[in-house]
Scaffold this motif. Structure first.
Motif, PDB file in Angstrom:
ATOM      1  N   ARG A 220       0.722  -1.238   0.048  1.00 18.53           N
ATOM      2  CA  ARG A 220      -0.099  -0.066  -0.009  1.00 18.53           C
ATOM      3  C   ARG A 220       0.903   1.422  -0.032  1.00 18.53           C
ATOM      4  NH1 ARG A 220      -1.695  -3.350   4.518  1.00 18.53           N
ATOM      5  NH2 ARG A 220      -3.475  -4.308   4.026  1.00 18.53           N
ATOM      6  N   ARG A 221       2.264   1.079  -0.266  1.00 20.27           N
ATOM      7  CA  ARG A 221       3.160   2.070   0.037  1.00 20.27           C
ATOM      8  C   ARG A 221       3.475   3.043  -1.227  1.00 20.27           C
ATOM      9  NH1 ARG A 221       6.433   0.832   4.525  1.00 20.27           N
ATOM     10  NH2 ARG A 221       5.352  -0.891   5.661  1.00 20.27           N
ATOM     11  N   GLY A 222       2.912   2.695  -2.277  1.00 21.20           N
ATOM     12  CA  GLY A 222       3.027   3.433  -3.413  1.00 21.20           C
ATOM     13  C   GLY A 222       4.339   2.947  -4.486  1.00 21.20           C
ATOM     14  N   ALA A 223       4.924   2.117  -3.729  1.00 25.80           N
ATOM     15  CA  ALA A 223       6.174   1.424  -4.387  1.00 25.80           C
ATOM     16  C   ALA A 223       5.982  -0.230  -4.102  1.00 25.80           C
ATOM     17  CB  ALA A 223       7.381   2.113  -3.989  1.00 25.80           C
ATOM     18  N   SER A 224       6.614  -0.792  -4.916  1.00 24.92           N
ATOM     19  CA  SER A 224       6.632  -2.306  -4.790  1.00 24.92           C
ATOM     20  C   SER A 224       6.851  -2.877  -3.339  1.00 24.92           C
ATOM     21  CB  SER A 224       6.951  -3.244  -5.907  1.00 24.92           C
ATOM     22  OG  SER A 224       8.400  -2.706  -6.120  1.00 24.92           O
ATOM     23  N   SER A 225       7.596  -2.277  -2.784  1.00 29.25           N
ATOM     24  CA  SER A 225       8.027  -2.436  -1.343  1.00 29.25           C
ATOM     25  C   SER A 225       9.255  -3.514  -0.959  1.00 29.25           C
ATOM     26  CB  SER A 225       6.710  -2.647  -0.751  1.00 29.25           C
ATOM     27  OG  SER A 225       6.702  -3.992  -0.417  1.00 29.25           O
ATOM     28  N   HIS A 226       9.772  -3.227   0.129  1.00 27.84           N
ATOM     29  CA  HIS A 226      10.741  -4.185   0.788  1.00 27.84           C
ATOM     30  C   HIS A 226       9.997  -5.316   1.477  1.00 27.84           C
ATOM     31  CE1 HIS A 226      12.640  -0.028   1.396  1.00 27.84           C
ATOM     32  NE2 HIS A 226      13.553  -0.617   1.171  1.00 27.84           N
ATOM     33  N   GLN A 227       8.551  -4.968   1.780  1.00 24.27           N
ATOM     34  CA  GLN A 227       8.019  -5.916   2.521  1.00 24.27           C
ATOM     35  C   GLN A 227       7.501  -7.261   1.614  1.00 24.27           C
ATOM     36  OE1 GLN A 227       7.847  -2.688   2.950  1.00 24.27           O
ATOM     37  NE2 GLN A 227       8.638  -2.266   4.936  1.00 24.27           N
ATOM     38  N   TYR A 228       6.821  -6.848   0.541  1.00 22.32           N
ATOM     39  CA  TYR A 228       6.410  -7.854  -0.254  1.00 22.32           C
ATOM     40  C   TYR A 228       6.764  -7.841  -1.606  1.00 22.32           C
ATOM     41  CZ  TYR A 228       4.001  -9.222   4.006  1.00 22.32           C
ATOM     42  OH  TYR A 228       3.409  -9.626   5.452  1.00 22.32           O
ATOM     43  N   ASN A 229       7.489  -8.803  -2.224  1.00 25.27           N
ATOM     44  CA  ASN A 229       7.918  -8.245  -3.733  1.00 25.27           C
ATOM     45  C   ASN A 229       6.683  -8.985  -4.521  1.00 25.27           C
ATOM     46  OD1 ASN A 229       9.578  -9.719  -6.359  1.00 25.27           O
ATOM     47  ND2 ASN A 229      10.437  -7.654  -5.204  1.00 25.27           N
ATOM     48  N   PRO A 230       6.486  -8.028  -5.840  1.00 26.63           N
ATOM     49  CA  PRO A 230       5.350  -8.533  -6.433  1.00 26.63           C
ATOM     50  C   PRO A 230       5.722  -9.729  -7.509  1.00 26.63           C
ATOM     51  CG  PRO A 230       6.582  -6.435  -7.276  1.00 26.63           C
ATOM     52  CD  PRO A 230       7.046  -6.983  -6.060  1.00 26.63           C
ATOM     53  N   PHE A 231       5.913 -10.779  -6.774  1.00 27.79           N
ATOM     54  CA  PHE A 231       6.307 -12.033  -7.410  1.00 27.79           C
ATOM     55  C   PHE A 231       5.854 -13.176  -6.503  1.00 27.79           C
ATOM     56  CE2 PHE A 231       9.395 -15.405  -8.175  1.00 27.79           C
ATOM     57  CZ  PHE A 231       8.908 -15.974  -9.499  1.00 27.79           C
ATOM     58  N   MET A 232       5.244 -14.003  -7.155  1.00 25.09           N
ATOM     59  CA  MET A 232       4.933 -15.337  -6.502  1.00 25.09           C
ATOM     60  C   MET A 232       4.940 -16.517  -7.204  1.00 25.09           C
ATOM     61  SD  MET A 232       0.958 -14.751  -5.487  1.00 25.09           S
ATOM     62  CE  MET A 232      -0.204 -14.598  -6.757  1.00 25.09           C
ATOM     63  N   ILE A 233       5.058 -17.796  -6.478  1.00 31.45           N
ATOM     64  CA  ILE A 233       4.969 -19.053  -7.214  1.00 31.45           C
ATOM     65  C   ILE A 233       3.991 -20.040  -6.427  1.00 31.45           C
ATOM     66  CG2 ILE A 233       6.511 -21.091  -7.583  1.00 31.45           C
ATOM     67  CD1 ILE A 233       8.946 -19.037  -7.464  1.00 31.45           C
ATOM     68  N   LEU A 234       3.256 -20.708  -7.533  1.00 33.96           N
ATOM     69  CA  LEU A 234       2.477 -21.912  -6.635  1.00 33.96           C
ATOM     70  C   LEU A 234       3.163 -23.001  -7.124  1.00 33.96           C
ATOM     71  CD1 LEU A 234      -0.463 -21.665  -5.515  1.00 33.96           C
ATOM     72  CD2 LEU A 234      -1.466 -22.371  -7.982  1.00 33.96           C
ATOM     73  N   THR A 235       3.151 -23.939  -6.320  1.00 35.74           N
ATOM     74  CA  THR A 235       3.800 -25.170  -6.533  1.00 35.74           C
ATOM     75  C   THR A 235       3.013 -26.349  -6.137  1.00 35.74           C
ATOM     76  OG1 THR A 235       4.934 -25.743  -4.256  1.00 35.74           O
ATOM     77  CG2 THR A 235       5.746 -24.164  -5.826  1.00 35.74           C
ATOM     78  N   ALA A 236       3.302 -27.571  -6.709  1.00 34.60           N
ATOM     79  CA  ALA A 236       2.863 -28.718  -5.999  1.00 34.60           C
ATOM     80  C   ALA A 236       3.444 -28.991  -4.875  1.00 34.60           C
ATOM     81  CB  ALA A 236       3.078 -29.892  -7.153  1.00 34.60           C
ATOM     82  N   PRO A 237       3.074 -29.754  -3.923  1.00 33.91           N
ATOM     83  CA  PRO A 237       3.807 -29.979  -2.531  1.00 33.91           C
ATOM     84  C   PRO A 237       5.091 -30.270  -2.667  1.00 33.91           C
ATOM     85  CG  PRO A 237       1.482 -30.673  -2.399  1.00 33.91           C
ATOM     86  CD  PRO A 237       1.802 -30.270  -4.009  1.00 33.91           C
TER      87      PRO A 237
END
Ligand code: DGJ
Length: 729
Positions: A220-237
């Protein structure tokens, strides 16, 4: 052909080297997602099942058929208001106060080459590299036309998505939520990998099971942030580095975002990514168009390592641009940790003299060279050199540094203003502040309203004057606070819910002008280190300062997390002084060099204080870096250890595309009396090839290196490191 459309089934099939993506238009004009994964050679519609499910409503069109529900069927672009109660991609409101839309298929177009997005960063690809599919949907009541964009790049094994919204109606439509992409999975247990952190400790990898309910990251910071990167992965277990299925979603955007994974009542999983919806409200007037930024999807059936390499290649060659996209970037020395604000032109020149002696190729003058800027309480916004401090016009210092045979680079923070600055005194309304309230300060600075073109223009003029008047070949673009008090005093964005998005358009406009007008300039992104480390920024700056934390051991974790979604070439990484300024840890110069070499390499310490012995080590490091550069920047990257699990050592490896050369890097994380022998297994080599290790002269088969591994040398000391360079014989 990567994109196929089939009649009468109205089936869309997108194919890449290792994946297939399918969706279909059903009898009622709804666009249903069918499948994304390993290639099947089949119409996957048979996967859809229809049951009468309580409390899952049915569209009017299906008449008495209670088995048809948007709440249970997989959607391609779910909207609020059509009976799907899961998390939507689109929420709209009309003038009559009603919420929701009902999107129906209108048609499609296939184009050669990759689409572009006006004013926004995006992956690019020529006609022989990419195809674009556009699917047109409309909502009859409002006149909203939604175009779903798909960019298919078969060789890179990725599919990009973006959305265009056009108001073809007579009245305004308010957009309350716009996500760029969504994937609905009909079945399967999944795990979710995201990258969290904080200032000076960014992108820590986290892997958790996907549970019922919704798991969300964002900014919510106006920048992508240190806190959460705008990248994610969904994987099989059971997915590992080398085996198993996984899906990546990477947002090509540098502002506030939201990414969500949710498991529903029927154990179906929906992942989505797009703009942050909180405080977002965009008024789409009749005739107007809105673009939702791009998401890059990748699928791998061969584990996380392969998925990362798909992103690395794509971003290196089809997102990063400019002169330095593929050529070696100068090894630099930055004066920040050497002097902070306390320098003179002569001191910088002294550092330059030592730099030349060591083989360093560029000197970067960091914060403090302009306006009234001896502390971080003042000066931002006044982009005129402080001649007293620098010892004359900037050009004279630049010329002196160039005279040493070094390039010159400069730090700027164009989006910010200090209250104690001439700019703020002249234009107080250019800084974000809520009328009638005192603004939130952060690092004692305020944020300029980049949603206003006149503000962007003014700062651009100042920065270009600097670039025009001295031979500046690199610029570090910093941003040292999160954006609060979002309120634009201009009429251009009366609707305050638009301001952060418009801010990003202003920023991208500035960066694009730099790219076009200064094509040879090397730009390094920075946001208090890695607070805006995202694919959006990589479109303008091929490297981003990885973190304000320069400690080699913390950097191993930061660089490990970063490597999942971003190429090594994009990570600005420096050797700094010891004890480290951020955490006091002591590590050897050798180890600091090994870690920093997994990035765009440089130094950030007072070169005038080096011992003769240290100078020799640095000279060698720079030689090595030049020798390994191609392997490091253009080679395939392998994570050999999981730094979240393995405690004794961390290792990573570069392999040239032709598998003829490799560099194995390892750093010991623990030290013990009478230690056990550790082994490190290589990856990515040709099993039958023979490789000679440079230092020992020993040869090994690729198979031996990968299946038997190498015994890690035993020596006394903390955080020792090793590099094994092997070349095919
Ligand atoms: C934050 C950056 O990340 C540092 O490298 C340095 O440039 C400072 N800002 C300067 O203020």
């Amino acid at each position: 052909m990567a994109v196929h459309y089939e009649e009468p089934t109205r089936l869309f099939t997108l194919e890449t080297r290792g994946s297939v993506y399918q969706m279909k238009v059903d009898a009622f004009g709804f666009l249903l997602h069918l499948y994304y994964g390993k290639r099947t050679g089949e119409n996957m519609e048979y996967l859809l099942t229809y049951y009468d499910r309580g409390f899952s409503g049915n569209p009017y069109d299906v008449d008495r058929d209670r088995t048809y529900s948007m709440d249970a069927l997989p959607q391609e672009y779910p909207v609020w208001g059509n009976g799907d109660f899961r998390s939507p991609c689109l929420e709209t409101q009309m003038k009559d106060g009603s919420f929701g839309s009902d999107l129906r298929y209108q048609g499609y177009e296939i184009e050669e080459g990759k689409y572009k997005l006006p004013g926004l960063p995006a992956v690019y690809g020529e006609k022989d590299e990419a195809q674009t599919l556009k699917i047109y949907m409309t909502d009859d009541k409002s006149g909203l036309k939604v175009t779903l964009y798909y960019g298919v790049m078969p060789e890179y094994d990725v599919i990009t998505r973006a959305v265009e919204l056009k108001n073809q109606g007579q009245e305004a439509i308010w957009l309350g939520k716009v996500q760029s992409a969504c994937l609905d999975f009909l079945q399967g247990d999944y795990e979710w990998i995201s990258f969290y952190g904080r200032h000076a400790m960014e992108r820590t990898m986290q892997r958790v099971p996907v549970v019922h309910g919704s798991q969300v990251i964002g900014s919510r910071r106006g920048a992508s942030s240190h806190q959460y990167n705008p990248f994610m992965i969904l994987t099989a277990p059971d997915t590992t580095e080398t085996n198993g299925e996984c899906y990546g979603l990477s947002f090509v955007y540098s502002g506030s975002f939201k990414a969500e994974v949710a498991k529903d009542q029927y154990n179906q999983v929906r992942v989505s990514m797009g703009l942050q919806e909180e405080r977002f409200c965009f008024e789409l007037k009749p005739g107007q168009t809105f673009f939702a930024p791009e998401v890059v999807l990748a699928y791998s059936a061969e584990g996380l390592g392969a998925l990362s390499r798909q992103y690395h290649k794509l971003y290196r060659y089809h997102l990063c641009r400019g002169k330095y996209k593929t050529i070696p970037r100068p090894v630099l020395v930055n004066n920040w940790e050497a002097t902070y604000f306390d320098f003179t032109g002569d001191k910088i020149y002294e550092i330059g003299k030592h730099a030349r002696e060591l083989g360093i190729e560029m000197l970067v003058l960091d914060d403090g060279w302009f306006g009234k800027r001896d502390t971080d309480y003042s000066g931002l916004g006044d982009w005129e050199v402080n001649e007293k401090k620098v010892g004359g016009p900037l050009k004279s210092l630049v010329d002196r540094i160039n005279g040493l045979g070094l390039k010159f680079g400069l730090w700027v923070e164009p989006e910010m203003v200090s209250e104690d600055s001439d700019l703020y005194r002249t234009h107080p309304d250019w800084a974000f502040a809520i009328p009638g309230r005192k603004p939130i300060r952060s690092r004692s600075q305020l944020v300029l309203d980049f949603s206003r073109p006149e503000v962007v223009d003014h700062i651009y003029r100042q920065i270009s004057l600097i670039l025009d008047n001295a031979n500046i070949e690199y610029m570090k673009w910093d941003m040292n606070r999160s954006i609060a008090d979002v309120y634009s005093a201009t009429t251009a964005a009366k609707n305050q819910g638009e301001v952060l998005y418009r801010y990003m358009l202003g920023l991208y406009d500035f960066l694009e002008r730099l790219h076009v007008n200064y094509p040879d300039l090397l730009l390094e992104g920075c946001c208090g280190g890695g607070g805006r480390f995202d694919a959006g920024m990589l479109y303008y700056s091929p490297q981003i300062w990885g973190s304000d934390n320069t400690d080699a051991i913390d950097r191993i974790s930061i660089q490990y997390g970063t490597s999942f979604g971003y190429p090594v070439s994009s990570v600005g990484s420096h050797v700094s002084a010891t004890p480290n300024h951020q955490n006091g840890r002591i590590t050897s110069l050798q180890t600091r060099g090994v870690v920093a070499m997994a990035g765009s390499f440089g130094y950030e310490l007072d070169l005038c204080k080096l011992t003769e012995e240290e100078k020799e080590v640095i000279k060698l490091q720079i030689k090595d870096y030049h020798k390994y550069w191609d392997l490091i920047h253009n080679g395939d990257y392998y994570r050999l250890t999981d730094v979240t699990k393995r405690r004794d050592l961390a290792a990573w490896q570069f392999v040239s595309e032709d598998k003829k050369k490799t560099l194995i890097n390892l750093v010991m994380l623990e030290t013990h009396g009478n230690p056990v022998t550790s082994y490190i297994k290589a990856a990515g080599l040709a099993p039958e090839k023979k490789y000679r290790e440079e230092k020992s002269g020993r040869t090994y088969t690729g198979a031996a290196l990968m299946y038997g591994g190498l015994p890690v040398p035993q020596a006394q000391g903390e955080y020792l490191s090793y590099q094994f360079y092997l070349v095919e014989v």
